[in-house]
Design an enzyme around this catalytic site. Structure first.
Site, short mmCIF file in Angstrom:
data_model
loop_
_atom_site.label_atom_id
_atom_site.label_comp_id
_atom_site.label_asym_id
_atom_site.label_seq_id
_atom_site.Cartn_x
_atom_site.Cartn_y
_atom_site.Cartn_z
N GLU A 281 41.41 72.02 85.57
CA GLU A 281 40.49 71.65 86.65
C GLU A 281 39.76 72.90 87.16
OE1 GLU A 281 42.46 69.27 89.66
OE2 GLU A 281 43.66 68.23 88.17
N GLU B 89 51.30 67.43 90.46
CA GLU B 89 51.59 68.08 91.75
C GLU B 89 52.93 67.67 92.36
OE1 GLU B 89 48.14 67.40 94.21
OE2 GLU B 89 46.84 68.50 92.84
C1 XIL Z 1 39.85 65.49 93.57
C2 XIL Z 1 38.47 64.89 93.25
O1 XIL Z 1 37.67 65.88 92.65
C3 XIL Z 1 37.82 64.40 94.53
O2 XIL Z 1 36.61 63.70 94.23
C4 XIL Z 1 38.78 63.47 95.29
O3 XIL Z 1 38.20 63.13 96.52
C5 XIL Z 1 40.11 64.15 95.52
O4 XIL Z 1 40.65 64.58 94.28
N1 XIL Z 1 43.95 68.05 92.02
C6 XIL Z 1 43.78 67.02 91.15
C7 XIL Z 1 42.47 66.30 91.14
O5 XIL Z 1 44.64 66.76 90.30
O6 XIL Z 1 42.62 64.94 90.80
C8 XIL Z 1 41.77 66.42 92.47
O7 XIL Z 1 40.49 65.80 92.35
C9 XIL Z 1 41.65 67.88 92.88
C10 XIL Z 1 43.03 68.49 93.03
#
Ligand code: XIL
Length: 377
Positions: free
Chosen positions: A267, A162
């Site tokens: 994701e 990101e």
């Molecule tokens: C999220 C997790 O799922 C949550 O449990 C945590 O509180 C915050 O992060 N982008 C990413 C992930 O790369 O690591 C994130 O995961 C969601 C957005």
């Protein structure tokens, strides 16, 4: 040639033994006796899931069986983020990450490391750094120690997470502010040195959107022009059944792969809930107020929405199959609906249904739809 085999030479005997057992006990799905997501898609791409602590510690037998039956790739949802694994300058917590890697090895899974350099879930001490030298030391020690520890075991690292704003410019983070844009190249070079065998990815949300995609392409081109190793791009895929732009996703698969790298969906989840202010993406720092109107399916999901979810997943997986030669992996962000972060983001305490398995760990209509794409031609 099956794409999902042989990630770890050492683990292969385990994998074969496990596969034999799984095939002989798991229920068949559909006419062609497809056993699971991973077997349905074994000639196409890896099918992954994100593991929480409870999964790594194998606390729930049903969840554990499901993970091993359905998925051949794993990502740690939180436990490898720098805040957790490296909370203070000279202290690392490797207890859970060692168990995570062990879990992947013993089950012959493709093991993802997530994530080395990210502005979010960063230890407090690193967030407070105000000069280039100290931040360079943090990055170097962090990457050497974490990626170095699992060298040869982790198959792929999300090296930088990101780094971009929605308009495609670089996000003003502690990394950019102290080190300038070279921090991205430095991170990839350090990771390549610490673990020469891992595939190295840039990972972000909304990079299927035109402006941000353009920024990502520029970022990747610069790395390549400077001789830095980058193997793939991770499109996070935090989307919604109400808004899924297949055209932009397809253009992104094509344009990213034209850079000579693999595309992974890292994701994936499809929210079924209303989106406050039509928020897109996954800036984990955004939160909105709770209200009943924003939580319409508190007790159960109506069949009609279950069907929409199945249809959206069908559309997506049709597209993924069309471009299977360019896609390395599709990972769901969680095992089942109860475990999804979307129950708490971007509004706390909601009941969301974004994944393929329900709260009882049973396959949903969307699961069947994704499997059916491989049984009915
Ligand atoms: C999220 C997790 O799922 C949550 O449990 C945590 O509180 C915050 O992060 N982008 C990413 C992930 O790369 O690591 C994130 O995961 C969601 C957005």
């Amino acid at each position: 040639m099956k794409k999902s085999m042989n990630y770890h030479k050492i683990a292969k005997p385990f994998y074969s033994a496990f596969l034999f057992c799984a095939l002989s006990v798991s229920p068949s799905v559909g006419q062609n006796k497809i056993q699971s997501l991973k077997s349905a898609y074994e000639d196409d791409f890896l099918i992954g899931t994100a593991l929480g602590t409870e999964h790594i510690l194998e606390r729930n037998e049903k969840a554990n069986r499901l993970i091993k039956r359905e998925f051949n790739a794993i990502t740690p949802e939180n436990i490898m983020k720098s805040q957790i694994i490296h909370p203070t300058p000279n202290h690392y917590n490797f207890d859970l990450s060692d168990k995570y890697v062990e879990y992947g090895l013993k089950n012959g899974m493709y093991i993802v490391g997530h994530t080395l350099i990210w502005h979010s879930q960063l230890p407090a001490f690193a967030g407070k750094i105000k000069n280039a030298d100290s931040l360079r030391i943090f990055m170097t020690e962090h990457i050497n120690t974490v990626a170095g520890r699992y060298a040869g075991k982790i198959n792929s690292w999300d090296v930088v997470n990101e780094a971009l704003n929605e308009d495609g410019t670089l996000r003003k983070s502690v990394f950019l502010n102290n080190l300038g844009e070279d921090y991205i190249k430095n991170a990839f070079d350090l990771a390549a040195k610490a673990d020469p065998h891992a595939a190295l990815y840039y990972n972000d949300y909304n990079i299927e959107q035109p402006a941000k995609r353009k920024g990502a392409i520029e970022l990747i081109r610069k790395l390549q022009a400077g001789g830095t190793k980058i193997d793939g791009v991770g499109i996070q895929g935090h989307w919604s059944i109400h808004k899924l732009n297949l055209q932009e996703i397809e253009t992104s698969i094509i344009e990213f792969s034209q850079l000579g790298i693999k595309v992974a969906f890292t994701e994936l989840d499809l929210s079924v809930l209303p989106n406050p202010w039509d928020l897109q993406g996954a800036d984990v720092n955004q939160r909105f107020a709770e209200s009943p109107a924003m939580n319409p399916y508190k007790d159960s999901l109506p069949d009609s929405i279950q069907t929409v979810l199945a249809n959206r997943y069908t559309d997506l997986f049709k597209l993924f199959l069309k471009h299977r030669d360019k896609i390395s992996r599709v990972t769901f962000w969680g095992v089942d609906d109860s475990h999804s972060w979307l129950n708490g983001f971007p509004i706390r305490n909601r009941t969301n249904y974004p994944l393929l398995f329900d709260r009882a760990l049973e396959p949903k209509k969307a699961y069947q739809a994704v499997i059916n794409l491989k049984t009915t031609k």
